[in-house]
Design an enzyme around this catalytic site. Structure first.
Site, mmCIF file in Angstrom:
data_model
loop_
_atom_site.group_PDB
_atom_site.id
_atom_site.type_symbol
_atom_site.label_atom_id
_atom_site.label_comp_id
_atom_site.label_asym_id
_atom_site.label_seq_id
_atom_site.Cartn_x
_atom_site.Cartn_y
_atom_site.Cartn_z
ATOM 1 N N CYS A 71 -0.688 10.234 -4.259
ATOM 2 C CA CYS A 71 -1.516 9.098 -3.933
ATOM 3 C C CYS A 71 -1.915 8.204 -5.167
ATOM 4 O O CYS A 71 -2.469 8.799 -5.989
ATOM 5 C CB CYS A 71 -2.916 9.639 -3.177
ATOM 6 S SG CYS A 71 -3.919 8.450 -2.634
ATOM 7 N N CYS A 76 1.673 2.105 -2.864
ATOM 8 C CA CYS A 76 1.157 3.259 -2.171
ATOM 9 C C CYS A 76 2.223 4.255 -1.278
ATOM 10 O O CYS A 76 3.256 3.688 -0.994
ATOM 11 C CB CYS A 76 0.200 2.628 -0.878
ATOM 12 S SG CYS A 76 -0.277 3.708 0.321
#
Length: 261
Positions: A72, A183
């Site tokens: 992440c 992302c």
């Protein structure tokens, strides 16, 4: 004998899992999804860091993996120092692939497509200054794409009109030739994003770089892979039937729902 633990706010880290499993098919890979606090791009920093450390250290004590991959970008830019202080094993983070995108660009115009938090952090400023000082970097933050990726894996069709609306600022850039998928959720929408932006725009992510880093640490540790099957652990919502099927295809079996901090 051991395993690898991947962590993300939701299913975005499955885009990293794909690269890791392809490079190291003999290694069991477990996955921890913090669905209860999704999306991370909208969390306060202190809340994000505390929750990540609590969840990951708790599961590390249970599974005793050889390493943790924080799959992440948002968590990586904030929580890595605290995690590395709390754990005796290597912790790998993910950073937006600005360096390779800048190297690939012929026009000098690239874009960072990430969560709102990632595009405005000083950490991102440093990456651009270090690796793309010669480029014009367009920053586009979106939480809508994160939700669209989650919904896609749960069996919902991607709303093409909404995707066009989100990507409209990039469509207006005639010189744009490389987009960083900053992302880990966004590679799950690679086909759809590619169709909207067109073939002249290269989409770049960090998956292969993370797999190479995992390989380096595997070789250095000399730890042998275990025999167990990878498990899917989550806070909050448990997998839908569609997502459970997708997870099974990734080699993950739903193990348990755990309490969020």
């Amino acid at each position: 004998m051991s395993s690898i633990l991947l962590f993300d706010s939701g299913v975005g880290g499955l885009s990293i899992l794909e690269h890791v499993r392809e490079a190291f098919p003999q290694w069991p890979v477990h996955y921890l999804a913090d669905n209860a606090r999704f999306p991370y791009g909208e969390l306060e920093e202190e809340n994000l860091i505390h929750g990540c450390v609590h969840l990951i250290t708790t599961l590390v004590r249970e599974l005793t993996p050889a390493m943790v991959v924080v799959a992440c970008n948002t968590a990586s830019t904030l929580a890595l120092p605290a995690l590395r202080s709390a754990l005796p094993i290597p912790v790998i983070g993910v950073v937006p692939a600005i360096k390779p995108a800048a190297a690939l660009s012929h026009t000098g115009t690239i874009a960072l497509l990430a969560t709102p938090g990632t595009v405005r952090r000083s950490y991102t400023d440093g990456l651009i200054q270090d690796f793309a000082p010669h480029c014009r970097v367009i920053r586009l933050g979106s939480s809508d794409l994160v939700r669209m990726a989650e919904e896609k894996l749960s069996g919902k069709a991607v709303d093409t009109s909404q995707l066009h609306k989100v990507l409209a600022p990039l469509l207006a850039e005639a010189e744009l030739d490389a987009v960083v998928l900053g992302c880990t959720h966004f590679p799950l929408l690679r086909d759809e994003i590619g169709q909207v932006l067109g073939p002249k725009v290269r989409l770049v992510d960090s998956g292969s770089a993370i797999a190479r880093r995992v390989g380096t640490l595997v070789n250095e540790s000399r730890v042998l892979p275990g025999k167990q099957q990878g498990g899917y652990y989550c806070t909050g919502q448990v997998p839908s039937a569609a997502l459970a099927g997708y997870l099974e295809g990734c080699g993950l079996v739903f193990s348990t729902r755990i309490a969020a901090s």
